[in-house]
Design a protein around this motif. Sequence first.
Motif, PDB file in Angstrom:
ATOM      1  N   LEU A  29      21.384   3.483  27.827  1.00  0.00           N
ATOM      2  CA  LEU A  29      21.330   2.645  28.894  1.00  0.00           C
ATOM      3  C   LEU A  29      22.576   2.763  29.870  1.00  0.00           C
ATOM      4  CD1 LEU A  29      20.690  -0.803  27.126  1.00  0.00           C
ATOM      5  CD2 LEU A  29      19.121   0.640  28.355  1.00  0.00           C
ATOM      6  N   SER A  61      16.710   0.242  30.961  1.00  0.00           N
ATOM      7  CA  SER A  61      16.651  -1.086  30.016  1.00  0.00           C
ATOM      8  C   SER A  61      16.263  -0.426  28.540  1.00  0.00           C
ATOM      9  CB  SER A  61      15.476  -1.910  30.556  1.00  0.00           C
ATOM     10  OG  SER A  61      13.925  -1.274  30.676  1.00  0.00           O
ATOM     11  N   LYS A  62      16.190  -1.314  27.819  1.00  0.00           N
ATOM     12  CA  LYS A  62      15.795  -1.189  26.381  1.00  0.00           C
ATOM     13  C   LYS A  62      14.312  -0.943  26.193  1.00  0.00           C
ATOM     14  CE  LYS A  62      15.684  -3.054  21.833  1.00  0.00           C
ATOM     15  NZ  LYS A  62      16.089  -4.477  21.008  1.00  0.00           N
ATOM     16  N   SER A  65      13.960   3.060  27.122  1.00  0.00           N
ATOM     17  CA  SER A  65      14.477   3.706  26.063  1.00  0.00           C
ATOM     18  C   SER A  65      13.408   3.969  25.155  1.00  0.00           C
ATOM     19  CB  SER A  65      15.666   3.035  25.503  1.00  0.00           C
ATOM     20  OG  SER A  65      16.741   2.885  26.335  1.00  0.00           O
ATOM     21  N   SER A  79      18.854   1.858  19.476  1.00  0.00           N
ATOM     22  CA  SER A  79      18.153   0.803  19.193  1.00  0.00           C
ATOM     23  C   SER A  79      18.530  -0.046  17.889  1.00  0.00           C
ATOM     24  CB  SER A  79      16.530   1.057  19.288  1.00  0.00           C
ATOM     25  OG  SER A  79      15.890   0.013  19.459  1.00  0.00           O
ATOM     26  N   TRP A  83      13.288  -2.917  15.551  1.00  0.00           N
ATOM     27  CA  TRP A  83      12.311  -2.068  16.302  1.00  0.00           C
ATOM     28  C   TRP A  83      11.752  -1.027  15.483  1.00  0.00           C
ATOM     29  CZ3 TRP A  83      11.902   2.689  18.287  1.00  0.00           C
ATOM     30  CH2 TRP A  83      11.152   2.878  19.212  1.00  0.00           C
ATOM     31  N   LEU A 214      22.816  -2.054  15.411  1.00  0.00           N
ATOM     32  CA  LEU A 214      22.249  -0.990  16.103  1.00  0.00           C
ATOM     33  C   LEU A 214      22.455   0.745  15.427  1.00  0.00           C
ATOM     34  CD1 LEU A 214      23.459  -1.942  19.689  1.00  0.00           C
ATOM     35  CD2 LEU A 214      21.176  -2.579  18.620  1.00  0.00           C
TER      36      LEU A 214
END
Length: 332
Positions: A29, A61-62, A65, A79, A83, A214
């Motif tokens: 990011l 943004s996520k 990514s 991340s 996810w 993360l």
Amino acid sequence: MCNRLFSGLLFLCLSFHVLAQTEVRVGVLKFGTVNWEIDVIKHHKLDEKYQFKLKVTSLASKNASAVALQSDAVDIILSDWFWVNRQRFEHKDYTLFPTSRATGGLYIAPSSGMVSLNDLTGKTVGIAGGAVDKNWLLLQAYSQSKYQLDLKAAVDPVFAAPPLLNRLMMRGDLASTINFWHYGARLKAAGYKPLVTVPEMLAELGVDAQIPLLGWVFSQRWANENPRVIEGFLQASLEAKRILFSSDLEWQRISALVKAENPAVFAALKADYRAGLLGQFGEKELAGSKHVFTILAKQGGSTLVGKATTLSEGTFWKTNLLADSFNAKVAQ
């Protein structure tokens, strides 16, 4: 024989050169705190030390990514493991090397007079990360376990961007807030305090382990095809974290990147960054993560976990690199 020896040496030299020039494309990011670590890697030439070439792509943004990784525009992103687990149940082979642990909490003003979650009934709670923010879901499970309180029904939740939540909190428009760690550090620097912390929530729910939040995410196939490259990248990442964990001078060097509003915020960011580093990940932490998955899957449902029904065996990348990496006391 000399010719064979020369050919062998030439092959080794060429192999080393190819490895040293292997490019690792990392998506981060644009304004994320991960850029502190990336800067340390570059400044100390840790990619050269561990024989790869770091190429950084800044992302907005996520979601950007995730798209970059899925479209093979980058090799690695930062991340969360929920996810990754969700992707694995969609037959994607992503895996995660954990780097930071679940921290933070629910912040209140020191003059609020609140002593427990029961005091939040009828009040407004600010939440970053949306309705399935993991700390928000964890707080709901905690309130049910400790107080038999349906927190979601008891309070008025407000979902907003992290900077806005802090402004609303400091203006007195919110009774409490759950924000990302670096915004929580800013609240602490301004005198706000946690009504309950994430470690306290986990303990109440029977989790006695450092739970990762993360990590670096990459394709398992890519990692298997490039074992020395991924190990080199992870070694460089860990060394950069160790430098930030132990060196106050390094923090002074990257102070422009940190963008702290004042010395108190700078000190809080440094302390909370260090506290959030994941010191180890073994069977205990894996078991704790499975327990947390079960708890949060019940709270967040398919919106959080997708088709996943359990924690996939391959969600976490198997490596021995992370072992008591950040458990030494650091002189402040």
